[in-house]
Design an enzyme around this catalytic site. Structure first.
Site, PDB file in Angstrom:
ATOM      1  N   LYS A  77     -24.140  36.181 -54.556  1.00 40.41           N
ATOM      2  CA  LYS A  77     -24.057  37.507 -55.158  1.00 40.41           C
ATOM      3  C   LYS A  77     -25.437  38.128 -55.316  1.00 40.41           C
ATOM      4  O   LYS A  77     -25.617  39.337 -55.124  1.00 40.41           O
ATOM      5  CB  LYS A  77     -23.345  37.402 -56.515  1.00 40.41           C
ATOM      6  CG  LYS A  77     -21.861  37.102 -56.373  1.00 40.41           C
ATOM      7  CD  LYS A  77     -21.218  36.649 -57.669  1.00 40.41           C
ATOM      8  CE  LYS A  77     -19.761  36.282 -57.443  1.00 40.41           C
ATOM      9  NZ  LYS A  77     -19.123  35.684 -58.634  1.00 40.41           N
ATOM     10  N   GLN A  91     -19.625  34.224 -64.611  1.00 42.63           N
ATOM     11  CA  GLN A  91     -19.135  33.338 -63.562  1.00 42.63           C
ATOM     12  C   GLN A  91     -18.201  32.281 -64.141  1.00 42.63           C
ATOM     13  O   GLN A  91     -18.496  31.650 -65.145  1.00 42.63           O
ATOM     14  CB  GLN A  91     -20.313  32.653 -62.852  1.00 42.63           C
ATOM     15  CG  GLN A  91     -19.915  31.747 -61.704  1.00 42.63           C
ATOM     16  CD  GLN A  91     -19.301  32.518 -60.541  1.00 42.63           C
ATOM     17  OE1 GLN A  91     -19.771  33.584 -60.167  1.00 42.63           O
ATOM     18  NE2 GLN A  91     -18.234  31.966 -59.988  1.00 42.63           N
ATOM     19  N   ASP A  95     -15.876  42.971 -62.490  1.00 40.46           N
ATOM     20  CA  ASP A  95     -14.953  41.973 -61.952  1.00 40.46           C
ATOM     21  C   ASP A  95     -13.514  42.484 -61.988  1.00 40.46           C
ATOM     22  O   ASP A  95     -12.649  41.963 -61.290  1.00 40.46           O
ATOM     23  CB  ASP A  95     -15.040  40.679 -62.776  1.00 40.46           C
ATOM     24  CG  ASP A  95     -15.596  39.515 -61.979  1.00 40.46           C
ATOM     25  OD1 ASP A  95     -15.626  39.601 -60.733  1.00 40.46           O
ATOM     26  OD2 ASP A  95     -15.999  38.515 -62.588  1.00 40.46           O
TER      27      ASP A  95
END
Length: 287
Positions: free
Chosen positions: A54, A98, A121
């Site tokens: 990422k 995460q 997200d």
């Protein structure tokens, strides 16, 4: 028949190129860089790989990014405090925590702490709710990435039968909502579904998001169906496996995604799109 391969790596690379051009134009107009913050808890090797990927993506398109790497022993209170701090940081447009998180951390509480306007997200209840109401804001990244793949092949969704295998909050449920919004008739198959094979066999589009290697056999697939494999499992030999029996199913399907290199890269590019969307909104620019 042998299926065409939906190459997520190639499609994502092209989309990242488009984003990079837009960011250059954005910055040349005197605006600050879009900013993404990632919180990584503990030392899970797979999570570390994902986070590095990422960060590379952000570097490639020209985003500002930061990673806060916290101890696996971090408390719920300390983790939530980090999130609240990022919620108030005007240089940060998107916040990503995460997963997986250590067992002592309540993941739902963590997601609830993220400002919905920075939930790139697409996991927050507010954003899932907007998707359910057909008023999407930040769309969950993996389902959004799958829709980008399906749009790439010029699929006319209206009236198609779709089967989503798996009903997780992060993938299966929002995936069904995405396909429903696009005009499909959607079957959501899960662990309590009776005779999954019979239901999946009716589908023009099959999306499997279970994480069980080899679950989907060719007998489950309607000839000519489009098959998207979201499941990914690392075997004892360190090799990555999808839910779909790829070699056999590709002889039945019209299109199929590989694992790795299918849905994964598209998830990451959807995150970039969401972050840029957040930056535009935070600076008062509409789509």
């Amino acid at each position: 028949m042998s299926a065409k391969i939906l190459d997520g790596n190639a499609i994502a690379k092209s989309l990242r190129g488009d984003i990079a051009v837009q960011v250059k134009q954005w910055v040349s107009a005197g605006r600050r860089l879009p900013g993404l913050a990632v919180i990584l808890v503990g030392n899970d090797p797979a999570s570390e790989v994902y986070v590095r990927g990422k960060r590379r993506d952000c570097d490639e398109v020209g985003f500002h990014s930061q990673v806060q790497h916290l101890s696996a022993n971090v408390t719920q209170q300390d983790l939530e405090s980090r999130i609240h701090s990022l919620n108030g940081d005007h240089s940060i447009d998107g916040i990503l925590v995460q997963t997986p998180l250590p067992d002592h951390i309540d993941e739902e509480r963590v997601i609830d702490c993220i400002d919905p306007d920075k939930d790139v997200d697409g996991f927050h209840a507010y954003n899932i709710g907007l998707l359910a109401l057909r008023r999407p804001n930040f769309r969950s990244c993996t389902p959004k990435g799958v829709m980008l793949l399906l749009e790439h092949i010029g699929l006319d969704f209206k009236g198609l039968d779709a089967a989503v295998i798996g009903a997780s909050n992060h993938v299966g449920r929002p995936m069904g909502l995405e396909l429903l919004m696009a005009g499909c008739t959607v079957t959501a198959a899960h662990r309590f579904t009776r005779d999954i094979a019979a239901k999946v066999r009716l589908a023009d589009i099959v999306v499997s998001a279970v994480g069980k290697p080899g679950l989907v056999s060719p007998e489950w697939i309607k000839p000519g169906a489009v098959v998207i494999d979201v499941g990914i499992t690392r075997g004892a030999n360190k090799k990555l496996y999808g839910d779909v029996q790829f070699d056999a199913v590709k002889e039945i399907a019209s299109w199929i995604t590989p694992v790795p290199g299918g849905a994964g890269p598209m998830t990451r590019v959807a995150l970039l799109q969401n972050t840029f969307q957040a930056a535009r909104a935070h600076l008062g620019f509409s789509e």
